[in-house]
Design a protein around this motif. Structure first.
Motif, PDB file in Angstrom:
ATOM      1  N   ASN A 175     -87.321 137.040 -60.557  1.00 43.49           N
ATOM      2  CA  ASN A 175     -85.964 137.388 -60.977  1.00 43.49           C
ATOM      3  C   ASN A 175     -85.793 138.910 -60.924  1.00 43.49           C
ATOM      4  OD1 ASN A 175     -83.645 137.972 -62.419  1.00 43.49           O
ATOM      5  ND2 ASN A 175     -84.091 136.557 -64.097  1.00 43.49           N
TER       6      ASN A 175
ATOM      7  N   ILE B  68     -83.281 125.983 -62.761  1.00 37.36           N
ATOM      8  CA  ILE B  68     -81.871 126.282 -63.082  1.00 37.36           C
ATOM      9  C   ILE B  68     -81.011 125.993 -61.854  1.00 37.36           C
ATOM     10  CG2 ILE B  68     -80.222 128.139 -63.625  1.00 37.36           C
ATOM     11  CD1 ILE B  68     -82.417 129.431 -65.363  1.00 37.36           C
TER      12      ILE B  68
ATOM     13  N   HIS C   8     -77.866 133.468 -58.497  1.00 41.15           N
ATOM     14  CA  HIS C   8     -78.836 134.370 -59.121  1.00 41.15           C
ATOM     15  C   HIS C   8     -80.189 133.659 -59.121  1.00 41.15           C
ATOM     16  CE1 HIS C   8     -80.931 136.959 -61.732  1.00 41.15           C
ATOM     17  NE2 HIS C   8     -80.817 136.214 -62.817  1.00 41.15           N
TER      18      HIS C   8
ATOM     19  N   MET D 238     -86.795 137.414 -74.711  1.00 39.86           N
ATOM     20  CA  MET D 238     -85.863 136.356 -74.325  1.00 39.86           C
ATOM     21  C   MET D 238     -86.201 135.043 -75.017  1.00 39.86           C
ATOM     22  SD  MET D 238     -84.940 135.175 -70.471  1.00 39.86           S
ATOM     23  CE  MET D 238     -86.616 134.725 -70.095  1.00 39.86           C
TER      24      MET D 238
ATOM     25  N   TRP E 174     -98.707 126.396 -63.832  1.00 40.88           N
ATOM     26  CA  TRP E 174     -97.616 126.400 -64.817  1.00 40.88           C
ATOM     27  C   TRP E 174     -96.448 127.236 -64.285  1.00 40.88           C
ATOM     28  CZ3 TRP E 174     -94.129 129.016 -67.692  1.00 40.88           C
ATOM     29  CH2 TRP E 174     -93.573 128.365 -68.784  1.00 40.88           C
TER      30      TRP E 174
ATOM     31  N   ASN F  52     -84.742 130.900 -61.816  1.00 39.97           N
ATOM     32  CA  ASN F  52     -85.704 129.811 -62.000  1.00 39.97           C
ATOM     33  C   ASN F  52     -85.240 128.663 -61.108  1.00 39.97           C
ATOM     34  OD1 ASN F  52     -87.002 127.444 -62.994  1.00 39.97           O
ATOM     35  ND2 ASN F  52     -87.347 128.464 -64.962  1.00 39.97           N
TER      36      ASN F  52
ATOM     37  N   PHE G 181     -75.574 134.730 -63.741  1.00 39.89           N
ATOM     38  CA  PHE G 181     -75.456 134.782 -65.198  1.00 39.89           C
ATOM     39  C   PHE G 181     -76.529 135.738 -65.681  1.00 39.89           C
ATOM     40  CE2 PHE G 181     -79.492 132.849 -65.987  1.00 39.89           C
ATOM     41  CZ  PHE G 181     -79.736 132.208 -64.790  1.00 39.89           C
ATOM     42  N   GLY G 182     -76.377 136.253 -66.900  1.00 37.98           N
ATOM     43  CA  GLY G 182     -77.425 137.135 -67.393  1.00 37.98           C
ATOM     44  C   GLY G 182     -77.155 137.644 -68.795  1.00 37.98           C
TER      45      GLY G 182
ATOM     46  N   CYS H 272     -77.961 140.556 -65.155  1.00 40.86           N
ATOM     47  CA  CYS H 272     -78.133 139.837 -63.879  1.00 40.86           C
ATOM     48  C   CYS H 272     -76.798 139.517 -63.199  1.00 40.86           C
ATOM     49  CB  CYS H 272     -78.922 138.557 -64.094  1.00 40.86           C
ATOM     50  SG  CYS H 272     -80.455 138.813 -64.983  1.00 40.86           S
TER      51      CYS H 272
ATOM     52  N   GLY I  79     -86.116 131.880 -73.879  1.00 35.74           N
ATOM     53  CA  GLY I  79     -86.005 131.290 -72.537  1.00 35.74           C
ATOM     54  C   GLY I  79     -85.220 130.001 -72.494  1.00 35.74           C
TER      55      GLY I  79
END
Ligand code: UT7
Length: 331
Positions: free
Chosen positions: A286, A262, A256, A219, A36, A259, A316-317, A116, A221
């Motif tokens: 991350n 992303i 960044h 978060m 996963w 993931n 981004f963050g 981030c 997500g």
């Protein structure tokens, strides 16, 4: 007197702690599976700072590596900016701790928090001080010990984060090299999708978060995910279009490292070849503000980022915040 100098990165360094936590290790902590985590994030392992290792320890090592790479002495540094959301303590700042540790006695030192996006914010600030001639050499560091604010019982977040530090020396460079443009943005109205409270929050809030220790990262997500893919595309386009270039003029993108889906989503929207996007999140997860500078260091060392390349760094963050910069790579 009209003094405008050109700023660019002349040295890069990074440092990650030795201890590694694999997905198999995390399988023993929460209900999840290696499969996963790999398919949903691309992360295989992350480095963790043991109890008595703090952000300033990682930042100091990264700073020494960057100084060495740039061939600069600590006394030549005028300013130290550390981007972090996991400082050792409220005060002194991580930047002041690093100043003392490396002997940068002529520097002013302070921390910034843009989660981030913090490293890009740091580059943006450094660029202004070099351009105006106020500083000659600035140490910009992203350093995090996210493991210390991770809820290791929350499978939504504990699979994602890792610890590390990356540093660069920003100095005057001759044209056409250096920082060509920077772009940063914030939208505080979206702050509640990614939080790590400093102070105790209400019981109601704790119940909503379904965790005991409310000082850890929480978060939403999928909300962050949707925002991230869109903003990575927009911030990349904005910064290159600002100087009359297009996405096709970019040689390398260093995003960044949150993931892999992303990164892939942003690449697709940009119609940009994934082969030219540097990723190392497989090894580190991350690392928030540290993720881009560590990736820059590894992109240079691996030979992917070379002299004369047009490189975009984009992130981004939390905040929510975002930022991008485009450079013609010098060193
Ligand atoms: O630096 C900025 C900070 N953060 C980020 O960039 C993170 C952005 N977001 C993400 O990377 C992704 O949203 C995550 C990796 C956090 C989650 O992936 P997702 O594909 O968005 O999954 P989801 O949250 O929609 O959850 C899908 C399912 C849920 O189960 P149900 O409700 O469908 O039954 C979750 O409970 O997956 C479940 N799930 C897990 N299952 C196994 C969530 N985490 C895990 C897990 N292991 N670790």
């Amino acid at each position: 007197m009209n003094t405008e100098y050109n700023a660019g990165i002349i040295g890069v360094g990074s440092y990650v702690p030795e201890k590694v936590i694999t997905n198999k290790d995390i399988e023993k902590m929460v209900e999840t599976s290696e499969e996963w985590i790999v398919t949903r994030t691309g992360i295989h392992q992350r480095c963790i700072a043991n109890g008595d290792i703090y952000a300033s320890d990682l930042a100091t090592q990264a700073a020494l590596n960057a100084l060495n790479d740039a061939g600069k002495k600590p006394e030549e540094i005028d300013m130290i900016i550390v981007a972090t959301i996991t400082p050792d303590m409220f005060t002194p700042s991580v930047a002041c701790l690093v100043q003392h540790a490396i002997g940068a006695k002529n520097a002013i030192a302070f921390d910034i928090n843009a989660a981030c996006s913090g490293f890009i914010y740091g580059i943006n600030i450094a660029n202004q001080f070099i351009k105006t001639g106020n500083c000659k050499n600035i140490l910009v560091i992203g350093a995090e010990t996210l493991s210390k604010i991770t809820d290791w019982q929350d499978r939504n977040t504990c699979i994602l984060f890792g610890d590390g530090a990356g540093a660069v020396i920003v100095s005057t460079v001759e044209t056409p090299y250096g920082i060509l443009s920077t772009h940063v943005g914030s939208d505080g109205s979206l702050g509640n999708v990614l939080t790590a409270p400093l102070l105790k929050v209400t019981e109601e809030e704790q119940a909503k978060r379904r965790v005991d220790n409310a000082r850890t990262i929480w978060m939403d997500g999928s909300e962050v995910f949707k925002f991230a893919v869109k903003i990575m595309e927009q911030a990349t386009r904005t910064v290159v279009e600002d100087i009359g270039l297009t996405v096709q003029d970019i040689d390398v993108i260093i995003p960044h490292q949150a993931n892999i889906r992303i990164v892939d989503g942003a690449a697709k929207r940009l119609k940009f070849n994934k082969e030219n996007i540097f990723t190392n999140l497989k090894k580190y997860g991350n690392m928030s503000a540290a993720s881009i500078p560590v990736a820059v260091d590894e992109a240079v060392k691996s030979g992917m980022l070379k002299k004369d390349d047009v490189v975009v760094m984009v992130g981004f963050g939390g905040g929510l915040t975002w930022g991008s910069t485009v450079m013609k790579w010098k060193n």
